[in-house]
Design a protein around this motif. Sequence first.
Motif, PDB file in Angstrom:
ATOM      1  N   VAL A   1       0.764  -1.424   0.110  1.00 38.93           N
ATOM      2  CA  VAL A   1       0.075  -0.080  -0.012  1.00 38.93           C
ATOM      3  C   VAL A   1       0.842   1.192   0.047  1.00 38.93           C
ATOM      4  CG1 VAL A   1      -1.420   1.433   1.354  1.00 38.93           C
ATOM      5  CG2 VAL A   1      -2.145  -1.116   0.892  1.00 38.93           C
ATOM      6  N   TRP A   2       1.958   1.193   0.959  1.00 37.33           N
ATOM      7  CA  TRP A   2       2.844   2.396   0.817  1.00 37.33           C
ATOM      8  C   TRP A   2       3.491   2.644  -0.438  1.00 37.33           C
ATOM      9  CZ3 TRP A   2       8.186   3.007   0.501  1.00 37.33           C
ATOM     10  CH2 TRP A   2       8.526   4.289   0.642  1.00 37.33           C
ATOM     11  N   ALA A   3       4.062   1.452  -1.037  1.00 39.02           N
ATOM     12  CA  ALA A   3       4.678   1.585  -2.253  1.00 39.02           C
ATOM     13  C   ALA A   3       3.787   2.029  -3.300  1.00 39.02           C
ATOM     14  CB  ALA A   3       5.255   0.249  -2.753  1.00 39.02           C
ATOM     15  N   ALA A   4       2.536   1.650  -3.271  1.00 37.21           N
ATOM     16  CA  ALA A   4       1.642   2.051  -4.552  1.00 37.21           C
ATOM     17  C   ALA A   4       1.307   3.463  -4.372  1.00 37.21           C
ATOM     18  CB  ALA A   4       0.285   0.932  -4.442  1.00 37.21           C
ATOM     19  N   ALA A   5       1.148   3.858  -3.185  1.00 35.56           N
ATOM     20  CA  ALA A   5       0.841   5.354  -2.740  1.00 35.56           C
ATOM     21  C   ALA A   5       1.877   6.164  -3.224  1.00 35.56           C
ATOM     22  CB  ALA A   5       0.358   5.535  -1.233  1.00 35.56           C
ATOM     23  N   THR A   6       3.111   5.862  -3.198  1.00 37.05           N
ATOM     24  CA  THR A   6       4.304   6.819  -3.469  1.00 37.05           C
ATOM     25  C   THR A   6       4.583   6.720  -4.869  1.00 37.05           C
ATOM     26  OG1 THR A   6       5.190   5.979  -1.403  1.00 37.05           O
ATOM     27  CG2 THR A   6       6.939   6.991  -3.022  1.00 37.05           C
ATOM     28  N   MET A   7       4.249   5.705  -5.791  1.00 36.04           N
ATOM     29  CA  MET A   7       4.716   5.429  -7.151  1.00 36.04           C
ATOM     30  C   MET A   7       3.483   6.045  -7.840  1.00 36.04           C
ATOM     31  SD  MET A   7       6.120   1.563  -6.969  1.00 36.04           S
ATOM     32  CE  MET A   7       6.280   1.225  -8.822  1.00 36.04           C
ATOM     33  N   GLY A   8       3.828   6.684  -9.018  1.00 38.74           N
ATOM     34  CA  GLY A   8       2.889   7.161  -9.984  1.00 38.74           C
ATOM     35  C   GLY A   8       3.411   8.287 -10.637  1.00 38.74           C
ATOM     36  N   ALA A   9       2.598   8.926 -11.306  1.00 41.17           N
ATOM     37  CA  ALA A   9       3.234  10.105 -12.480  1.00 41.17           C
ATOM     38  C   ALA A   9       3.422  11.383 -11.666  1.00 41.17           C
ATOM     39  CB  ALA A   9       2.084  10.654 -13.349  1.00 41.17           C
ATOM     40  N   VAL A  10       2.617  11.725 -10.588  1.00 32.97           N
ATOM     41  CA  VAL A  10       2.943  12.624  -9.636  1.00 32.97           C
ATOM     42  C   VAL A  10       3.717  12.138  -8.386  1.00 32.97           C
ATOM     43  CG1 VAL A  10       1.698  14.458  -8.132  1.00 32.97           C
ATOM     44  CG2 VAL A  10       0.899  13.775 -10.408  1.00 32.97           C
ATOM     45  N   PRO A  11       4.728  12.714  -7.934  1.00 32.96           N
ATOM     46  CA  PRO A  11       5.600  12.158  -6.838  1.00 32.96           C
ATOM     47  C   PRO A  11       4.831  12.571  -5.677  1.00 32.96           C
ATOM     48  CG  PRO A  11       6.659  14.186  -7.740  1.00 32.96           C
ATOM     49  CD  PRO A  11       5.427  13.815  -8.858  1.00 32.96           C
ATOM     50  N   VAL A  12       4.737  11.771  -4.724  1.00 32.31           N
ATOM     51  CA  VAL A  12       3.970  11.957  -3.454  1.00 32.31           C
ATOM     52  C   VAL A  12       5.272  11.933  -2.312  1.00 32.31           C
ATOM     53  CG1 VAL A  12       2.571  11.033  -1.666  1.00 32.31           C
ATOM     54  CG2 VAL A  12       2.015  11.132  -3.907  1.00 32.31           C
ATOM     55  N   THR A  13       5.318  13.066  -1.408  1.00 34.57           N
ATOM     56  CA  THR A  13       6.375  13.006  -0.395  1.00 34.57           C
ATOM     57  C   THR A  13       5.769  12.829   0.963  1.00 34.57           C
ATOM     58  OG1 THR A  13       6.111  15.139  -0.125  1.00 34.57           O
ATOM     59  CG2 THR A  13       7.848  14.696  -1.708  1.00 34.57           C
ATOM     60  N   TRP A  14       6.679  12.558   2.031  1.00 36.37           N
ATOM     61  CA  TRP A  14       5.948  12.486   3.259  1.00 36.37           C
ATOM     62  C   TRP A  14       5.299  13.640   3.873  1.00 36.37           C
ATOM     63  CZ3 TRP A  14       7.773  15.469   7.374  1.00 36.37           C
ATOM     64  CH2 TRP A  14       8.980  16.082   7.124  1.00 36.37           C
ATOM     65  N   GLN A  15       5.732  14.850   3.547  1.00 36.51           N
ATOM     66  CA  GLN A  15       4.856  15.930   3.672  1.00 36.51           C
ATOM     67  C   GLN A  15       3.511  15.923   3.279  1.00 36.51           C
ATOM     68  OE1 GLN A  15       7.834  16.415   2.230  1.00 36.51           O
ATOM     69  NE2 GLN A  15       9.087  18.058   3.219  1.00 36.51           N
ATOM     70  N   ASP A  16       3.283  15.284   1.924  1.00 39.10           N
ATOM     71  CA  ASP A  16       1.941  15.111   1.410  1.00 39.10           C
ATOM     72  C   ASP A  16       1.161  14.133   2.480  1.00 39.10           C
ATOM     73  OD1 ASP A  16       2.530  16.717  -0.682  1.00 39.10           O
ATOM     74  OD2 ASP A  16       3.381  14.989  -1.708  1.00 39.10           O
ATOM     75  N   TRP A  17       1.838  13.125   2.657  1.00 38.39           N
ATOM     76  CA  TRP A  17       1.161  12.132   3.885  1.00 38.39           C
ATOM     77  C   TRP A  17       0.720  13.003   4.986  1.00 38.39           C
ATOM     78  CZ3 TRP A  17      -0.356   7.230   3.237  1.00 38.39           C
ATOM     79  CH2 TRP A  17      -0.012   6.540   2.226  1.00 38.39           C
ATOM     80  N   LEU A  18       1.552  13.882   5.580  1.00 34.68           N
ATOM     81  CA  LEU A  18       1.194  14.646   6.612  1.00 34.68           C
ATOM     82  C   LEU A  18       0.000  15.580   6.401  1.00 34.68           C
ATOM     83  CD1 LEU A  18       4.340  15.906   8.529  1.00 34.68           C
ATOM     84  CD2 LEU A  18       2.769  14.190   9.245  1.00 34.68           C
ATOM     85  N   ALA A  19       0.030  16.240   5.338  1.00 31.43           N
ATOM     86  CA  ALA A  19      -1.017  17.118   5.001  1.00 31.43           C
ATOM     87  C   ALA A  19      -2.562  16.219   4.961  1.00 31.43           C
ATOM     88  CB  ALA A  19      -0.844  17.675   3.423  1.00 31.43           C
ATOM     89  N   VAL A  20      -2.372  15.118   4.367  1.00 39.99           N
ATOM     90  CA  VAL A  20      -3.654  14.279   4.298  1.00 39.99           C
ATOM     91  C   VAL A  20      -4.006  13.745   5.568  1.00 39.99           C
ATOM     92  CG1 VAL A  20      -4.509  12.021   3.740  1.00 39.99           C
ATOM     93  CG2 VAL A  20      -3.196  13.447   2.007  1.00 39.99           C
ATOM     94  N   LEU A  21      -3.146  13.548   6.692  1.00 38.71           N
ATOM     95  CA  LEU A  21      -3.440  12.894   7.977  1.00 38.71           C
ATOM     96  C   LEU A  21      -3.708  14.035   8.948  1.00 38.71           C
ATOM     97  CD1 LEU A  21      -0.626  10.269   8.516  1.00 38.71           C
ATOM     98  CD2 LEU A  21      -3.070   9.947   8.010  1.00 38.71           C
ATOM     99  N   LYS A  22      -3.248  15.244   8.380  1.00 38.57           N
ATOM    100  CA  LYS A  22      -3.751  16.377   9.491  1.00 38.57           C
ATOM    101  C   LYS A  22      -5.416  16.952   9.298  1.00 38.57           C
ATOM    102  CE  LYS A  22      -1.004  19.701   8.640  1.00 38.57           C
ATOM    103  NZ  LYS A  22      -0.090  21.062   8.466  1.00 38.57           N
ATOM    104  N   ASN A  23      -5.712  16.395   8.256  1.00 38.64           N
ATOM    105  CA  ASN A  23      -7.262  16.692   8.082  1.00 38.64           C
ATOM    106  C   ASN A  23      -7.657  18.226   8.168  1.00 38.64           C
ATOM    107  OD1 ASN A  23      -9.789  15.810   7.640  1.00 38.64           O
ATOM    108  ND2 ASN A  23     -10.246  15.120   9.738  1.00 38.64           N
ATOM    109  N   SER A  24      -7.013  18.894   7.984  1.00 40.17           N
ATOM    110  CA  SER A  24      -7.179  20.638   8.039  1.00 40.17           C
ATOM    111  C   SER A  24      -8.406  20.862   7.136  1.00 40.17           C
ATOM    112  CB  SER A  24      -6.102  21.210   7.853  1.00 40.17           C
ATOM    113  OG  SER A  24      -5.635  21.302   6.576  1.00 40.17           O
TER     114      SER A  24
END
Lengths: 358, 273
Positions: free
Chosen positions: A38-61
């Motif tokens: 799941v982690w690998a699949a979320a990271t891979m793709g046309a648009v790069p996903v960084t750990w800051q993006d994970w934080l932004a999603v998890l922060k739920n602002s």
Amino acid sequence: MTSFISQSSRTTSTVWGLPQWFASKPAWLLSLILIAGVWAAATMGAVPVTWQDWLAVLKNSDEPLSGGAYVLWHLRLPRILFAVLIGAALALSGALAQGLFRNPLADPGLLGVTSGAACAAALTIVLLASSGIEVPAALRYWLLPATAFCGAVTVCFILDSVARWLTADSIAGLLLTGIALNALAAAVIGLCTYLATDEQLRTLSFWTLGSLAGANWALAGVLLITLVLALWALRQLTHAMNALALGEAAAAHVGVNVRALRMRVIMLVAVLCGFAVAWCGMIGFIGLVAPHIVRLLVGPDQRRLAPLAMLVGAILLLLADTAARTVAIPAEIPVGIFTALLGAPFFLVLLARMRKGV
Amino acid sequence: MTALHATSGLLALDHVTVMLGKRQFGPFTLSIRPGEQVAILGPSGAGKSTLLKLLARELNPATGQAHFDQRLLTDWSLAELSRRRAILPQSHEVAFGLPVDLVIGLGRVARAHDPYLNSIVQQAAAHACAAHLLERRFDTLSGGEKARVQMARVFAQLWDVEQGLLLVDEPLAALDPGLQFELMDAICSFASKRGHSILAILHDINQALQGFERLILIKHGTLVGDYQTSHVTLPLLEALYEVRLASAMTEEGEMIVAPSLKQQMLSNSCLDY
């Protein structure tokens, strides 16, 4: 009456439950692989996903997500969840069909169950369009699974009755029936393609190839609830399905209501296939490969086979889908092509092994 | 012929007929007492297996009534019935290569709560001389080993029950004589210890004569004889199988029969029941 039992070796009965199969090593390993996947699949793709993006999603602002975080939350995560759930559903339907027909080659795809579902869904699209009835978009999500379910159920009952008047346990007869049903479904889908407008044609070709591109949180949620309900229904069925391996007559002799069991299993297989086909099209071979891998890992006991096959199916489809959308960025290959490319040779190997009686 | 009037007993058939396609079997009228050990004899195609299927509730009576323990057989639920009667089948195949201990445990699948399952599986396996097979996969076993495991499954099913019924459909025919006797012995001692009745289809006349107290003779789809074993005579058996038999007495005074070397078909009218 316990006079015939030595009291010393009292043990708990083996009722299938979550704690028991999670205690086994394969279950832990497979869960870890799934999480890593799941982690690998979320990271891979046309648009790069960084750990800051994970934080932004998890922060739920409240502020709207942007860039990688937007892709992660609105596109990638629902799709990953969808792949995991569809993979689990397909693998479970495969495990159930194999238990029902007492044969490791009885995959819903090969037997024509999924093409029956796709056929019903295709008919629905074309007939609805030509009759001019306007279906609200909200209802469309439900209309297709419902008709796909009807198609799957019909095929299951045809298979069930054919399997009865063929020689007992004749997998050749069953697979030949599957070929006939597949051909019939292909003909009807072909006819629909011929009659379809350009717009419908795109939807139809999506079915015959299989894709997870339609994923969103709502569909994934519905699928999750369906799977949880299926698992709950399964709890009482799995051990009785073991008895089915003795043959139908012997299963009845040890107290299993075979007719009711068959009916429930057929309904489960049809529901799972119906949902999977209606939303993702025909994704083949997961239902064949996943239960087989689990049988190699932990043996054929249905009580462990069913939940572990779901894990393996989830992993397989997640890998296949991730490959499908990353191999040729920015283009996306339909995932059904991937699973068939890997699954069909696997099926041939299985067939060869069975012939040798391994 | 000495027809027993079927009103009581563990198992009672009262003028029961079965239809198999257009062919009618029966009427069968018979009664089995608790603990009785009965063999069913008859030529191939006579309807022995059909009778057993009727008793196993695989087939339903077309007419007449079948009672098990004073209740109509059709009133029993499959789960209830499985706790009182077990069936040792003719074929031994099990799909998927299930492990042997699981196969034996399947005899008790209808019990919702079964705290002694593991210990019963062990003991049943030991009683069927299959304890050394517990770790194996069923599909790797030889024919004789499969027969033992199926027998252990049936033992496990009725292990902690008394006055049950054991239906046996010629499960030992393909085994060597030594193993046949060993396993038949295991069945009989298992049953007599618990007061189970046995009803066994047999092809080996001598096994029936020596191991069973009562013989039921079936021919042309119907019951043609019901005798205490000591009352069975050579002409009766010759008429049943339409073959000339020779007999000898063992040291224990039991009759042994074998087809006579001077083969000559007897006509049906030779002996009239």
